[in-house]
Design an enzyme around this catalytic site. Structure first.
Site: not given
Ligand SMILES: Cc1cc2nc3c(=O)[nH]c(=O)nc-3n(C[C@H](O)[C@H](O)[C@H](O)COP(=O)(O)O)c2cc1C
Length: 369
Positions: A27, A29, A171-174, A176, A265, A307, A336-337
């Site tokens: 996910p 944003t 979304h129970g993480a990060h 929020y 990671r 990021g 993600g990215r």
């Molecule tokens: C631009 C951006 C927006 C993100 N928005 C959300 C989000 O809305 N909800 C969420 O749970 N994590 C969000 N994340 C975290 C990602 O879901 C993911 O856990 C994180 O980027 C690590 O994965 P990656 O290394 O493959 O990018 C976001 C990450 C990025 C880079």
């Protein structure tokens, strides 16, 4: 079969569906939904990832119907005629490509901040009226507020099911709202929703139970949780695998069907002092036996901090990911990215076109490519 992704390209049963492979889109944003309405560009963005071979798309965080849900007018909403019509177009476009898609249900709680653009006149609410940094913001949720919030999660889940999504993620993480209950630093309540880990998990569990009752026994309910918080990468909601077991028992008992522990990671041991190499996903699957999603820097050629800034740490490649999958640590890997930069990331791996992969660069976040 691609040597790079190995068994991750094998099918996986999810709800009543057979996903073609074990790669999920994490996910993310994006804030391209003016007034909360996902438009044609958003539908195309997700359609391209489905066409590019992603097995399961987890959408960007989407607001649940609550006045103090979050600060942005550009985050998509899961209520109202126009946003739901927009989501139906997204879902139909993904399904037409043979893909599966679930929305991430999001409430920011205290992380909404002091100057929201969406509903600026409404006060920010959270478990104890505390920001992630521990400073006062807005007000603490009353018991009546909690009832209303449960209703908002249920409404969003019902709306998601009605427009054709294949499940939902909470979304129970990060750091929020739901995570603010789990984290002792932001939850100082002295009622039944604060105190011990069991009490701090009581409100998230209540949300899960209500959502499960609303969507029925078969609809996938994914729960994303994390140790780390935005701006507090060393934060912890549990200090040991035994505490993790307690937390997961509560969430699973309430009706979660898939777990999504969010790590930055995928290869890092969750509890190094326990002399185990198991990641948080590995522990989660080991303790619950439920389908589990791993995540964190999959497919990145540099490690980015926050990021944006490349870190000194070397890229680790995909072999350790496949090895952990073969060892039974998880069922799905979220990307993600790497998927922001290249919609065809999965298909390029599956067909050996590795040289064609567009590496992630933060500049790619500025547009919906
Ligand atoms: C631009 C951006 C927006 C993100 N928005 C959300 C989000 O809305 N909800 C969420 O749970 N994590 C969000 N994340 C975290 C990602 O879901 C993911 O856990 C994180 O980027 C690590 O994965 P990656 O290394 O493959 O990018 C976001 C990450 C990025 C880079």
């Amino acid at each position: 079969m691609s040597a790079q992704l190995g068994g991750l390209l094998s099918p996986f049963e999810f709800g009543g569906l057979t996903l073609p492979n074990r790669i999920a889109m994490a996910p993310m944003t994006r804030q391209f939904s003016t007034d909360g309405v996902p438009g044609e560009d958003v539908a195309e963005y997700y359609r391209r990832r489905a066409a590019g071979g992603v097995g399961l798309i987890i959408t960007e965080g989407t607001y649940i119907p609550h006045d103090a849900v979050g600060p942005s007018t550009r985050v998509p909403r899961l209520w109202g005629t126009e946003p739901l019509e927009g989501w139906r177009r997204v879902v139909d476009a993904v399904h037409a490509e043979g893909g599966a898609i679930i929305p991430q249900l999001w409430h920011l709680g205290a992380a909404r901040g002091a100057e929201p653009s969406f509903n600026p006149e409404v006060e920010t609410v959270s478990p104890s009226g505390l920001s992630l940094a521990g400073t006062p913001i807005g007000r603490a949720l009353t018991l009546a507020d909690l009832d209303e919030l449960v209703g908002a999660y249920v409404q969003a889940a019902e709306n998601a099911k009605a427009v054709g999504f294949d499940g939902i993620e909470l979304h129970g993480a990060h750091g929020y709202l739901l995570d603010q209950f789990l984290w002792a630093q932001t939850n100082r309540r002295d009622d039944e929703f604060g105190g011990s880990l069991e009490a701090r998990a009581a409100f998230p569990a209540r949300v899960v139970r209500a959502v499960r009752n609303a969507v029925g026994p078969e609809f996938p309910v994914v729960y994303r949780f994390s140790q780390w918080k935005a701006g507090a990468y060393d934060a912890k909601i549990v200090d040991s695998s035994a505490e993790l077991a307690n937390l997961l028992n509560i969430l699973v008992g309430a009706g979660v069907s898939v777990l999504h522990p969010s790590t930055r990671r995928f290869w890092e041991p969750a509890f190094p002092s326990e002399n185990s190499e198991l990641s948080l996903a590995g522990w989660t699957r080991h303790l619950t036996g439920l389908p589990t999603v791993t995540v964190g820097s999959v497919g990145l050629d540099k490690i980015f901090l926050g990021g944006q800034r490349p870190e000194a740490a070397a890229a680790i490649g995909l072999d350790p990911l496949v090895a952990r999958f073969e060892a039974g640590e998880f069922d799905l890997a979220a990307v993600g990215r790497a998927l922001i930069s290249d919609a065809d990331w999965v298909n390029k791996h599956a067909t050996g076109r590795l040289a064609d992969i567009v590496p992630f660069d933060p500049v790619h976040q500025k547009t919906l490519i």
